[in-house]
Design a protein around this motif. Structure first.
Motif, PDB file in Angstrom:
ATOM      1  N   ALA A  13       0.825  -1.208   0.000  1.00 48.55           N
ATOM      2  CA  ALA A  13       0.000   0.000   0.000  1.00 48.55           C
ATOM      3  C   ALA A  13       0.857   1.256   0.000  1.00 48.55           C
ATOM      4  N   LEU A  14       1.887   1.291   0.819  1.00 47.74           N
ATOM      5  CA  LEU A  14       2.741   2.474   0.888  1.00 47.74           C
ATOM      6  C   LEU A  14       3.502   2.698  -0.417  1.00 47.74           C
ATOM      7  N   ALA A  15       4.062   1.638  -0.971  1.00 57.71           N
ATOM      8  CA  ALA A  15       4.774   1.765  -2.244  1.00 57.71           C
ATOM      9  C   ALA A  15       3.819   2.225  -3.339  1.00 57.71           C
ATOM     10  N   TRP A  16       2.596   1.681  -3.345  1.00 53.14           N
ATOM     11  CA  TRP A  16       1.600   2.040  -4.351  1.00 53.14           C
ATOM     12  C   TRP A  16       1.232   3.512  -4.221  1.00 53.14           C
ATOM     13  N   ILE A  17       0.964   3.969  -3.003  1.00 51.76           N
ATOM     14  CA  ILE A  17       0.631   5.381  -2.793  1.00 51.76           C
ATOM     15  C   ILE A  17       1.794   6.266  -3.220  1.00 51.76           C
ATOM     16  N   GLY A  18       3.006   5.873  -2.851  1.00 52.31           N
ATOM     17  CA  GLY A  18       4.180   6.667  -3.230  1.00 52.31           C
ATOM     18  C   GLY A  18       4.323   6.803  -4.732  1.00 52.31           C
ATOM     19  N   LEU A  19       4.163   5.704  -5.452  1.00 51.21           N
ATOM     20  CA  LEU A  19       4.255   5.748  -6.908  1.00 51.21           C
ATOM     21  C   LEU A  19       3.113   6.566  -7.497  1.00 51.21           C
ATOM     22  N   TYR A  20       1.925   6.378  -6.980  1.00 47.81           N
ATOM     23  CA  TYR A  20       0.740   7.099  -7.462  1.00 47.81           C
ATOM     24  C   TYR A  20       0.918   8.608  -7.275  1.00 47.81           C
ATOM     25  N   GLN A  21       1.466   9.009  -6.141  1.00 47.94           N
ATOM     26  CA  GLN A  21       1.702  10.432  -5.905  1.00 47.94           C
ATOM     27  C   GLN A  21       2.788  10.963  -6.851  1.00 47.94           C
ATOM     28  N   ARG A  22       3.789  10.185  -7.137  1.00 52.23           N
ATOM     29  CA  ARG A  22       4.833  10.615  -8.076  1.00 52.23           C
ATOM     30  C   ARG A  22       4.281  10.808  -9.485  1.00 52.23           C
ATOM     31  N   GLN A  23       3.174  10.136  -9.760  1.00 50.36           N
ATOM     32  CA  GLN A  23       2.534  10.284 -11.066  1.00 50.36           C
ATOM     33  C   GLN A  23       1.610  11.494 -11.103  1.00 50.36           C
ATOM     34  N   GLY A  24       1.601  12.286 -10.032  1.00 51.75           N
ATOM     35  CA  GLY A  24       0.855  13.536 -10.021  1.00 51.75           C
ATOM     36  C   GLY A  24      -0.474  13.509  -9.295  1.00 51.75           C
ATOM     37  N   HIS A  25      -0.812  12.423  -8.659  1.00 57.90           N
ATOM     38  CA  HIS A  25      -2.074  12.324  -7.931  1.00 57.90           C
ATOM     39  C   HIS A  25      -1.853  12.739  -6.471  1.00 57.90           C
ATOM     40  N   GLU A  26      -2.832  13.418  -5.905  1.00 55.06           N
ATOM     41  CA  GLU A  26      -2.701  13.857  -4.514  1.00 55.06           C
ATOM     42  C   GLU A  26      -3.013  12.754  -3.521  1.00 55.06           C
ATOM     43  N   VAL A  27      -4.123  12.052  -3.751  1.00 54.00           N
ATOM     44  CA  VAL A  27      -4.554  11.014  -2.809  1.00 54.00           C
ATOM     45  C   VAL A  27      -4.945   9.752  -3.567  1.00 54.00           C
ATOM     46  N   ALA A  28      -4.861   8.636  -2.854  1.00 49.70           N
ATOM     47  CA  ALA A  28      -5.272   7.347  -3.399  1.00 49.70           C
ATOM     48  C   ALA A  28      -6.428   6.824  -2.551  1.00 49.70           C
ATOM     49  N   THR A  29      -7.349   6.128  -3.179  1.00 54.10           N
ATOM     50  CA  THR A  29      -8.461   5.553  -2.427  1.00 54.10           C
ATOM     51  C   THR A  29      -8.117   4.135  -1.991  1.00 54.10           C
ATOM     52  N   SER A  30      -8.781   3.691  -0.958  1.00 49.72           N
ATOM     53  CA  SER A  30      -8.563   2.319  -0.489  1.00 49.72           C
ATOM     54  C   SER A  30      -9.006   1.321  -1.550  1.00 49.72           C
ATOM     55  N   ILE A  33      -6.062   0.950  -4.042  1.00 53.28           N
ATOM     56  CA  ILE A  33      -4.976   0.173  -3.436  1.00 53.28           C
ATOM     57  C   ILE A  33      -5.381  -1.298  -3.321  1.00 53.28           C
ATOM     58  N   ALA A  34      -6.622  -1.535  -2.894  1.00 51.03           N
ATOM     59  CA  ALA A  34      -7.125  -2.904  -2.742  1.00 51.03           C
ATOM     60  C   ALA A  34      -7.115  -3.650  -4.072  1.00 51.03           C
ATOM     61  N   ALA A  35      -7.445  -2.954  -5.156  1.00 54.48           N
ATOM     62  CA  ALA A  35      -7.423  -3.596  -6.474  1.00 54.48           C
ATOM     63  C   ALA A  35      -6.010  -4.054  -6.816  1.00 54.48           C
ATOM     64  N   SER A  36      -5.018  -3.240  -6.503  1.00 58.79           N
ATOM     65  CA  SER A  36      -3.639  -3.612  -6.778  1.00 58.79           C
ATOM     66  C   SER A  36      -3.197  -4.801  -5.927  1.00 58.79           C
ATOM     67  N   ALA A  37      -3.628  -4.827  -4.673  1.00 55.97           N
ATOM     68  CA  ALA A  37      -3.231  -5.896  -3.754  1.00 55.97           C
ATOM     69  C   ALA A  37      -4.142  -7.118  -3.831  1.00 55.97           C
ATOM     70  N   SER A  38      -5.188  -7.034  -4.645  1.00 56.49           N
ATOM     71  CA  SER A  38      -6.182  -8.112  -4.756  1.00 56.49           C
ATOM     72  C   SER A  38      -6.731  -8.511  -3.387  1.00 56.49           C
ATOM     73  N   THR A  39      -7.179  -7.507  -2.666  1.00 61.67           N
ATOM     74  CA  THR A  39      -7.786  -7.757  -1.364  1.00 61.67           C
ATOM     75  C   THR A  39      -8.980  -6.830  -1.186  1.00 61.67           C
ATOM     76  N   ASN A  40      -9.657  -6.966  -0.099  1.00 57.05           N
ATOM     77  CA  ASN A  40     -10.841  -6.169   0.187  1.00 57.05           C
ATOM     78  C   ASN A  40     -10.443  -4.770   0.655  1.00 57.05           C
ATOM     79  N   PRO A  41     -11.136  -3.725   0.198  1.00 57.16           N
ATOM     80  CA  PRO A  41     -10.822  -2.365   0.659  1.00 57.16           C
ATOM     81  C   PRO A  41     -10.886  -2.207   2.179  1.00 57.16           C
TER      82      PRO A  41
END
Length: 144
Positions: A13-30, A33-41
């Motif tokens: 989750a932390l790595a995903w948020i970090g990469l997402y923010q580097r791509q210009g996004h301010e916030v990520a939704t659960s 992140i859950a879709a990337s980790a294949s788990t429940n939000p």
């Protein structure tokens, strides 16, 4: 017994948020992140709550709700994450005291505790050496 994946999913989750923010996004939704980790939000929200209490992420409510890093990935170690999501000791002793009249029952807990203490100290030292930036760079280096 199954292995605990809380540290792995929290690092994900932390790595995903970090990469997402580097791509210009301010916030990520659960949900993202859950879709990337294949788990429940809900699993992600619980972990992110632990990470927020540890000062590793921040949350925003209302319009534009989501999660962002509270610190740079370079300043977060896997030990920080471990301490946030794994509150107890790595190994536990008996739930009920063993028979003190038995030679093994009498000595097993002190013997095992000494071993566990060394293992836990080694684990903590190794987790402290690795930043979340290191994790993200390793992730990005894996061939697709």
């Amino acid at each position: 017994m199954s292995a605990n994946s809380r540290l792995t999913i929290a690092a994900h989750a932390l790595a995903w948020i970090g990469l997402y923010q580097r791509q210009g996004h301010e916030v990520a939704t659960s949900e993202q992140i859950a879709a990337s980790a294949s788990t429940n939000p809900v699993v992600i929200r619980r972990l992110l709550g632990d990470l927020r209490r540890a000062g590793l992420v921040e949350s925003r409510r209302g319009v534009g709700a989501g999660w962002s890093l509270a610190r740079d990935l370079e300043s977060m170690t896997l030990l920080d994450v471990y301490e946030a999501v794994e509150p107890g000791p790595l190994f536990a002793l008996h739930r009920a005291a063993p028979d003190p009249g038995c030679v093994v029952g009498h000595g097993i807990q002190p013997a095992m505790q000494g071993i566990y203490d060394v293992i836990e100290e080694t684990l903590r030292r190794e987790l402290a050496r690795v930043t979340l930036e290191d994790v993200l760079q390793d992730v990005l280096a894996v061939p697709r």
